[in-house]
Design a protein around this motif. Structure first.
Motif, mmCIF file in Angstrom:
data_model
loop_
_atom_site.group_PDB
_atom_site.id
_atom_site.type_symbol
_atom_site.label_atom_id
_atom_site.label_comp_id
_atom_site.label_asym_id
_atom_site.label_seq_id
_atom_site.Cartn_x
_atom_site.Cartn_y
_atom_site.Cartn_z
ATOM 1 N N MET A 1 0.852 -1.176 0.000
ATOM 2 C CA MET A 1 0.000 0.000 0.000
ATOM 3 C C MET A 1 0.891 1.230 0.000
ATOM 4 N N THR A 2 0.480 2.212 -0.779
ATOM 5 C CA THR A 2 1.225 3.461 -0.842
ATOM 6 C C THR A 2 0.356 4.592 -0.338
ATOM 7 N N SER A 3 0.945 5.752 -0.256
ATOM 8 C CA SER A 3 0.200 6.951 0.110
ATOM 9 C C SER A 3 -0.423 7.543 -1.144
ATOM 10 N N THR A 73 1.730 -7.531 11.370
ATOM 11 C CA THR A 73 2.423 -8.757 10.968
ATOM 12 C C THR A 73 1.459 -9.854 10.506
ATOM 13 N N VAL A 74 0.167 -9.613 10.619
ATOM 14 C CA VAL A 74 -0.823 -10.609 10.194
ATOM 15 C C VAL A 74 -1.252 -10.257 8.771
ATOM 16 N N GLU A 75 -0.637 -10.925 7.804
ATOM 17 C CA GLU A 75 -0.856 -10.604 6.391
ATOM 18 C C GLU A 75 -2.317 -10.756 5.969
ATOM 19 N N VAL A 79 -4.567 -8.165 3.654
ATOM 20 C CA VAL A 79 -5.205 -8.608 2.404
ATOM 21 C C VAL A 79 -6.705 -8.310 2.452
ATOM 22 N N GLU A 80 -7.334 -8.621 3.581
ATOM 23 C CA GLU A 80 -8.770 -8.352 3.727
ATOM 24 C C GLU A 80 -9.058 -6.849 3.672
ATOM 25 N N ALA A 81 -8.225 -6.052 4.331
ATOM 26 C CA ALA A 81 -8.420 -4.596 4.324
ATOM 27 C C ALA A 81 -8.295 -4.042 2.915
ATOM 28 N N GLU A 82 -7.328 -4.524 2.173
ATOM 29 C CA GLU A 82 -7.141 -4.055 0.798
ATOM 30 C C GLU A 82 -8.307 -4.469 -0.085
ATOM 31 N N ALA A 83 -8.797 -5.691 0.086
ATOM 32 C CA ALA A 83 -9.925 -6.160 -0.721
ATOM 33 C C ALA A 83 -11.182 -5.342 -0.445
ATOM 34 N N GLY A 109 -5.005 9.011 -8.444
ATOM 35 C CA GLY A 109 -4.097 8.861 -7.311
ATOM 36 C C GLY A 109 -4.479 7.768 -6.338
ATOM 37 N N TRP A 110 -5.693 7.236 -6.439
ATOM 38 C CA TRP A 110 -6.102 6.171 -5.526
ATOM 39 C C TRP A 110 -5.516 4.820 -5.902
ATOM 40 N N ALA A 111 -4.967 4.687 -7.099
ATOM 41 C CA ALA A 111 -4.378 3.404 -7.505
ATOM 42 C C ALA A 111 -3.269 3.026 -6.529
ATOM 43 N N GLY A 112 -3.425 1.894 -5.882
ATOM 44 C CA GLY A 112 -2.452 1.436 -4.904
ATOM 45 C C GLY A 112 -2.597 2.078 -3.534
ATOM 46 N N ALA A 113 -3.567 2.962 -3.372
ATOM 47 C CA ALA A 113 -3.778 3.648 -2.090
ATOM 48 C C ALA A 113 -5.233 3.520 -1.659
ATOM 49 N N GLU A 114 -5.817 2.379 -1.930
ATOM 50 C CA GLU A 114 -7.241 2.186 -1.659
ATOM 51 C C GLU A 114 -7.579 2.294 -0.176
ATOM 52 N N ARG A 115 -6.694 1.820 0.688
ATOM 53 C CA ARG A 115 -6.968 1.928 2.129
ATOM 54 C C ARG A 115 -6.931 3.380 2.580
ATOM 55 N N VAL A 116 -6.120 4.186 1.940
ATOM 56 C CA VAL A 116 -6.095 5.616 2.248
ATOM 57 C C VAL A 116 -7.435 6.241 1.857
#
Length: 127
Positions: A1-3, A73-75, A79-83, A109-116
């Motif tokens: 994840m990026t900003s 540390t719990v991948e 993964v769930e947050a990104e989905a 700009g949201w590409a790769g920053a969906e959690r943001v």
């Protein structure tokens, strides 16, 4: 994840007024039950239902993001947050009427920053 390449709230700012993880999870369970109990309620317009379902998805995405931040540390949590974040962003791109953040969901700009994006929307709703 990026900003995101623009000014967005940090997780600390976005979730500053958020309830505990447990309280938020319990609230989401109640929302899910209410949504499931009245799928054909004539008193609820299609637009109202879309709004409530979107807020439910935002809450799920924010809860998943917060859990992933709390346990980095719990991948599986990341993964769930990104989905869920991608699901919210996709929904908002299709129907941006209920978005509240400064930057629209179709911003590249949201590409790769969906959690943001989730943090922006959660913060904008004032939770």
């Amino acid at each position: 994840m990026t900003s995101a390449p623009f000014n967005t709230p940090t997780a600390a700012v976005a979730y500053a007024g958020a309830p505990s993880l447990r309280h938020e999870a319990e609230s989401l369970l109640r929302q899910a039950a209410a949504l499931a109990a009245a799928p054909g309620d004539p008193a609820v317009t299609e637009d109202d239902r879309a709004h409530v379902e979107r807020l439910y998805l935002l809450g799920r995405a924010a809860l998943a993001d917060r859990e992933a931040l709390e346990q980095p540390t719990v991948e599986r949590l990341a993964v769930e947050a990104e989905a869920l974040a991608r699901q919210l962003l996709d929904l908002d791109r299709q129907d941006p009427e209920h978005t509240a953040g400064t930057h629209p969901p179709d911003h590249p700009g949201w590409a790769g920053a969906e959690r943001v994006y989730v943090r922006q929307e959660y913060d904008a709703w004032g939770w």
